[in-house]
Design a protein around this motif. Sequence first.
Motif, PDB file in Angstrom:
ATOM      1  N   THR A 128      94.268 -20.101  74.989  1.00  0.00           N
ATOM      2  CA  THR A 128      94.420 -20.071  73.636  1.00  0.00           C
ATOM      3  C   THR A 128      93.246 -20.737  72.721  1.00  0.00           C
ATOM      4  OG1 THR A 128      96.885 -20.147  74.012  1.00  0.00           O
ATOM      5  CG2 THR A 128      96.244 -20.779  71.770  1.00  0.00           C
ATOM      6  N   ALA A 129      92.960 -21.766  73.199  1.00  0.00           N
ATOM      7  CA  ALA A 129      91.748 -22.556  72.668  1.00  0.00           C
ATOM      8  C   ALA A 129      90.426 -21.604  72.678  1.00  0.00           C
ATOM      9  CB  ALA A 129      91.262 -23.931  73.628  1.00  0.00           C
ATOM     10  N   LYS A 130      90.055 -21.117  73.602  1.00  0.00           N
ATOM     11  CA  LYS A 130      89.006 -20.297  73.661  1.00  0.00           C
ATOM     12  C   LYS A 130      89.141 -19.096  72.763  1.00  0.00           C
ATOM     13  CE  LYS A 130      87.293 -21.323  78.144  1.00  0.00           C
ATOM     14  NZ  LYS A 130      87.048 -20.572  79.485  1.00  0.00           N
ATOM     15  N   ILE A 131      90.319 -18.383  72.360  1.00  0.00           N
ATOM     16  CA  ILE A 131      90.489 -17.535  71.522  1.00  0.00           C
ATOM     17  C   ILE A 131      90.444 -17.993  70.016  1.00  0.00           C
ATOM     18  CG2 ILE A 131      92.283 -15.897  70.329  1.00  0.00           C
ATOM     19  CD1 ILE A 131      91.075 -15.020  73.190  1.00  0.00           C
ATOM     20  N   ILE A 132      91.031 -19.355  69.953  1.00  0.00           N
ATOM     21  CA  ILE A 132      91.051 -19.655  68.497  1.00  0.00           C
ATOM     22  C   ILE A 132      89.483 -19.955  68.074  1.00  0.00           C
ATOM     23  CG2 ILE A 132      91.584 -21.704  67.105  1.00  0.00           C
ATOM     24  CD1 ILE A 132      94.017 -21.794  68.577  1.00  0.00           C
ATOM     25  N   ALA A 133      88.689 -20.637  69.236  1.00  0.00           N
ATOM     26  CA  ALA A 133      87.074 -20.890  69.045  1.00  0.00           C
ATOM     27  C   ALA A 133      86.471 -19.744  68.599  1.00  0.00           C
ATOM     28  CB  ALA A 133      86.670 -21.799  70.231  1.00  0.00           C
ATOM     29  N   GLN A 134      86.714 -18.481  69.549  1.00  0.00           N
ATOM     30  CA  GLN A 134      85.770 -17.457  69.299  1.00  0.00           C
ATOM     31  C   GLN A 134      86.179 -16.784  67.944  1.00  0.00           C
ATOM     32  OE1 GLN A 134      86.495 -15.177  72.938  1.00  0.00           O
ATOM     33  NE2 GLN A 134      85.374 -16.723  74.039  1.00  0.00           N
ATOM     34  N   THR A 135      87.456 -16.641  67.402  1.00  0.00           N
ATOM     35  CA  THR A 135      88.034 -15.606  66.478  1.00  0.00           C
ATOM     36  C   THR A 135      88.132 -16.521  65.207  1.00  0.00           C
ATOM     37  OG1 THR A 135      90.366 -15.778  66.906  1.00  0.00           O
ATOM     38  CG2 THR A 135      89.318 -14.111  68.001  1.00  0.00           C
ATOM     39  N   GLY A 136      88.382 -17.754  65.398  1.00  0.00           N
ATOM     40  CA  GLY A 136      88.615 -18.663  64.218  1.00  0.00           C
ATOM     41  C   GLY A 136      90.071 -18.566  63.493  1.00  0.00           C
ATOM     42  N   TYR A 137      90.950 -18.022  64.374  1.00  0.00           N
ATOM     43  CA  TYR A 137      92.387 -18.030  63.705  1.00  0.00           C
ATOM     44  C   TYR A 137      93.098 -17.901  64.820  1.00  0.00           C
ATOM     45  CZ  TYR A 137      91.506 -12.936  64.017  1.00  0.00           C
ATOM     46  OH  TYR A 137      91.068 -11.758  64.788  1.00  0.00           O
ATOM     47  N   PHE A 138      94.703 -18.201  64.453  1.00  0.00           N
ATOM     48  CA  PHE A 138      95.539 -18.100  65.503  1.00  0.00           C
ATOM     49  C   PHE A 138      96.702 -17.250  65.109  1.00  0.00           C
ATOM     50  CE2 PHE A 138      99.401 -20.152  67.548  1.00  0.00           C
ATOM     51  CZ  PHE A 138      99.113 -19.677  68.810  1.00  0.00           C
ATOM     52  N   VAL A 139      96.975 -17.178  63.874  1.00  0.00           N
ATOM     53  CA  VAL A 139      98.057 -16.543  63.262  1.00  0.00           C
ATOM     54  C   VAL A 139      98.302 -15.072  63.772  1.00  0.00           C
ATOM     55  CG1 VAL A 139      99.535 -16.061  61.105  1.00  0.00           C
ATOM     56  CG2 VAL A 139      98.281 -18.153  61.374  1.00  0.00           C
ATOM     57  N   GLN A 140      96.967 -14.323  63.428  1.00  0.00           N
ATOM     58  CA  GLN A 140      97.172 -12.942  63.971  1.00  0.00           C
ATOM     59  C   GLN A 140      97.378 -12.819  65.512  1.00  0.00           C
ATOM     60  OE1 GLN A 140      95.144 -14.295  62.192  1.00  0.00           O
ATOM     61  NE2 GLN A 140      94.516 -13.131  60.122  1.00  0.00           N
ATOM     62  N   ILE A 141      96.974 -13.802  66.210  1.00  0.00           N
ATOM     63  CA  ILE A 141      96.807 -13.450  67.829  1.00  0.00           C
ATOM     64  C   ILE A 141      98.321 -13.986  68.091  1.00  0.00           C
ATOM     65  CG2 ILE A 141      96.416 -14.809  70.057  1.00  0.00           C
ATOM     66  CD1 ILE A 141      93.832 -15.519  68.403  1.00  0.00           C
ATOM     67  N   ALA A 142      98.987 -14.822  67.254  1.00  0.00           N
ATOM     68  CA  ALA A 142     100.582 -15.581  67.741  1.00  0.00           C
ATOM     69  C   ALA A 142     101.351 -14.151  67.308  1.00  0.00           C
ATOM     70  CB  ALA A 142     100.841 -16.512  66.863  1.00  0.00           C
ATOM     71  N   ASN A 143     100.929 -13.610  66.178  1.00  0.00           N
ATOM     72  CA  ASN A 143     101.994 -12.321  65.959  1.00  0.00           C
ATOM     73  C   ASN A 143     101.798 -11.336  66.846  1.00  0.00           C
ATOM     74  OD1 ASN A 143     102.822 -13.609  63.413  1.00  0.00           O
ATOM     75  ND2 ASN A 143     101.139 -12.747  62.137  1.00  0.00           N
ATOM     76  N   GLN A 144     100.634 -11.011  67.591  1.00  0.00           N
ATOM     77  CA  GLN A 144     100.553  -9.766  68.551  1.00  0.00           C
ATOM     78  C   GLN A 144     101.131 -10.436  69.827  1.00  0.00           C
ATOM     79  OE1 GLN A 144      96.395  -8.887  68.177  1.00  0.00           O
ATOM     80  NE2 GLN A 144      96.854  -7.427  66.723  1.00  0.00           N
ATOM     81  N   TYR A 145     100.795 -11.638  70.270  1.00  0.00           N
ATOM     82  CA  TYR A 145     101.147 -12.154  71.576  1.00  0.00           C
ATOM     83  C   TYR A 145     102.029 -13.228  71.477  1.00  0.00           C
ATOM     84  CZ  TYR A 145      97.100  -9.054  72.764  1.00  0.00           C
ATOM     85  OH  TYR A 145      96.159  -8.058  72.628  1.00  0.00           O
ATOM     86  N   PHE A 146     103.235 -13.145  71.129  1.00  0.00           N
ATOM     87  CA  PHE A 146     104.265 -14.210  70.815  1.00  0.00           C
ATOM     88  C   PHE A 146     104.351 -15.266  71.829  1.00  0.00           C
ATOM     89  CE2 PHE A 146     108.677 -16.019  70.775  1.00  0.00           C
ATOM     90  CZ  PHE A 146     108.505 -16.548  69.657  1.00  0.00           C
ATOM     91  N   TYR A 147     104.116 -14.869  73.164  1.00  0.00           N
ATOM     92  CA  TYR A 147     104.140 -15.799  74.241  1.00  0.00           C
ATOM     93  C   TYR A 147     103.198 -16.880  74.004  1.00  0.00           C
ATOM     94  CZ  TYR A 147     103.975 -17.313  79.282  1.00  0.00           C
ATOM     95  OH  TYR A 147     104.107 -18.122  80.291  1.00  0.00           O
TER      96      TYR A 147
END
Length: 166
Positions: free
Chosen positions: A10-29
Amino acid sequence: WDALALYDFTAKIIAQTGYFVQIANQYFYFAQYPLLIPLGHTIVYLFGGSNPQFIYSLYFISFGAIFYSVIRKRSGRPIALFAALLLVANPVLFAHSTFAYTNLPYTIFYVIGIIYLYTAIIKNRLDYLLMSSLLIGLSTWARSAEPLWLTEILIVLIYAFYKKSL
């Protein structure tokens, strides 16, 4: 599994993309777990670090220093040093400072919060009670599955009932 797949990924995704909301919407886990650990790792990655493991050593060192200072205020230096030595020599706590998981930050925030609650009751100080509440709240930001934060509420309610005052 949690440390690698949930927190660090999750940290690597946030650091690479700069956001978390869209990821959380797509991958609720990934959104089901508190964000203290992923955000700590994210900060390390954003500043160019490759291994956020040192954060847990900093938590451990800070815990020892805070514990020492709290004990030092109520007793002498030798007793505070001995108590802090016992704390940092605890093999379970020391082991948790060597891997990326929520147990150590959760324990630190919770224990220091309870110590501040005890101090608030003994000294009858609202500022210590507020600090205790903040620390207990941060413990749930590290690990939310355990409802141990209810203990603080029960202690405050019982104490308020005993003193007949909020």
